[in-house]
Design a protein around this motif. Structure first.
Motif, short mmCIF file in Angstrom:
data_model
loop_
_atom_site.label_atom_id
_atom_site.label_comp_id
_atom_site.label_asym_id
_atom_site.label_seq_id
_atom_site.Cartn_x
_atom_site.Cartn_y
_atom_site.Cartn_z
N HIS A 1 -23.73 -9.52 10.08
CA HIS A 1 -22.96 -10.64 10.63
C HIS A 1 -23.08 -11.92 9.81
CE1 HIS A 1 -23.39 -7.95 14.19
NE2 HIS A 1 -22.08 -8.19 14.25
N LEU A 2 -23.09 -11.79 8.49
CA LEU A 2 -23.17 -12.99 7.65
C LEU A 2 -21.93 -13.86 7.83
CD1 LEU A 2 -24.79 -11.78 4.32
CD2 LEU A 2 -25.86 -12.93 6.27
N TYR A 3 -20.77 -13.26 8.02
CA TYR A 3 -19.54 -14.04 8.23
C TYR A 3 -19.68 -14.90 9.48
CZ TYR A 3 -14.63 -15.15 8.96
OH TYR A 3 -13.45 -15.81 9.16
N GLU A 4 -20.17 -14.31 10.57
CA GLU A 4 -20.36 -15.06 11.80
C GLU A 4 -21.45 -16.11 11.65
OE1 GLU A 4 -19.99 -11.83 11.56
OE2 GLU A 4 -18.70 -11.07 13.18
N GLN A 5 -22.50 -15.78 10.90
CA GLN A 5 -23.57 -16.74 10.66
C GLN A 5 -23.02 -17.96 9.92
OE1 GLN A 5 -27.18 -15.04 9.07
NE2 GLN A 5 -27.71 -16.94 8.02
N GLN A 6 -22.16 -17.72 8.94
CA GLN A 6 -21.53 -18.81 8.20
C GLN A 6 -20.60 -19.61 9.12
OE1 GLN A 6 -18.65 -17.75 5.04
NE2 GLN A 6 -20.09 -18.80 3.66
N MET A 7 -19.86 -18.92 9.97
CA MET A 7 -18.97 -19.59 10.92
C MET A 7 -19.77 -20.45 11.88
SD MET A 7 -16.23 -17.99 13.67
CE MET A 7 -15.82 -16.68 12.56
N LYS A 8 -20.90 -19.95 12.36
CA LYS A 8 -21.75 -20.72 13.27
C LYS A 8 -22.22 -22.00 12.59
CE LYS A 8 -25.94 -20.65 16.03
NZ LYS A 8 -27.08 -19.90 16.55
N ALA A 9 -22.64 -21.87 11.34
CA ALA A 9 -23.12 -23.05 10.61
C ALA A 9 -22.01 -24.09 10.46
CB ALA A 9 -23.64 -22.62 9.23
N ASP A 10 -20.79 -23.62 10.24
CA ASP A 10 -19.65 -24.53 10.06
C ASP A 10 -19.20 -25.17 11.37
OD1 ASP A 10 -19.63 -23.86 7.38
OD2 ASP A 10 -17.95 -22.46 7.56
N ARG A 11 -19.38 -24.49 12.49
CA ARG A 11 -18.79 -24.93 13.76
C ARG A 11 -19.77 -25.65 14.70
NH1 ARG A 11 -13.81 -22.74 14.89
NH2 ARG A 11 -14.19 -22.73 17.14
N ARG A 12 -21.04 -25.53 14.45
CA ARG A 12 -21.99 -26.15 15.37
C ARG A 12 -22.09 -27.66 15.15
NH1 ARG A 12 -27.50 -26.75 14.26
NH2 ARG A 12 -27.98 -26.63 12.06
N THR A 13 -22.47 -28.37 16.18
CA THR A 13 -22.69 -29.82 16.08
C THR A 13 -24.19 -30.03 15.93
OG1 THR A 13 -20.79 -30.24 17.50
CG2 THR A 13 -22.36 -32.04 17.22
#
Length: 140
Positions: A110-122
């Motif tokens: 889930h590296l894609y989701e991990q990257q998405m989480k990093a981009d979307r979290r506050t």
């Protein structure tokens, strides 16, 4: 291991994992099919007994002979379909995804989701904590 900035590889590996997740869902539906069909066969057996009690022996015999225990596919009950799916298509997909992860991401999922989480979290906001990174799969 893939560089965190190699988005092309991360996205491609993510698509393979997404496909496997859909295959997992299809497998679950196949198990539902297996259980529902088996339950229906047992219900037909009960109906045969009730028809006999109600004096409808011809119908009871016909349902018993024509439907109870009938193969769902040529030469196969549902458990055989499930086993063939698990041992063939499902295993091939799962094994290749694990090999891909081992080769391109050090087994990290889930590296894609991990990257998405990093981009979307506050950052700094409760409920938006970074958390632990993706962990290697058990098969890697």
């Amino acid at each position: 291991m893939v560089d965190k900035d190699d988005t092309a590889t991360i996205e491609a590996v993510g698509r393979v994992t997404e496909a496997l997740e859909k295959i997992e869902r299809a497998r679950g539906h196949l198990y539902s099919f297996h259980q529902l069909t088996g339950s229906a066969d047992l219900a037909l057996g009960d109906a045969v007994k009730q028809l006999e009690k109600a004096g409808h022996e011809d119908w009871a015999r016909r349902i018993s002979e024509e439907l109870v225990g009938l193969n769902v596919l040529p030469d196969r009950w549902t458990f055989q379909v499930v086993e063939e799916y698990d041992d063939g298509y499902y295993k091939a997909c799962r094994d290749l995804e694990r090999e891909l992860l081992a080769d391109l991401t050090d087994g990290r999922r889930h590296l894609y989701e991990q990257q998405m989480k990093a981009d979307r979290r506050t950052i700094g906001r409760p409920g938006h904590e970074k958390g632990s990174p993706s962990t290697p799969s058990a098969g890697a």
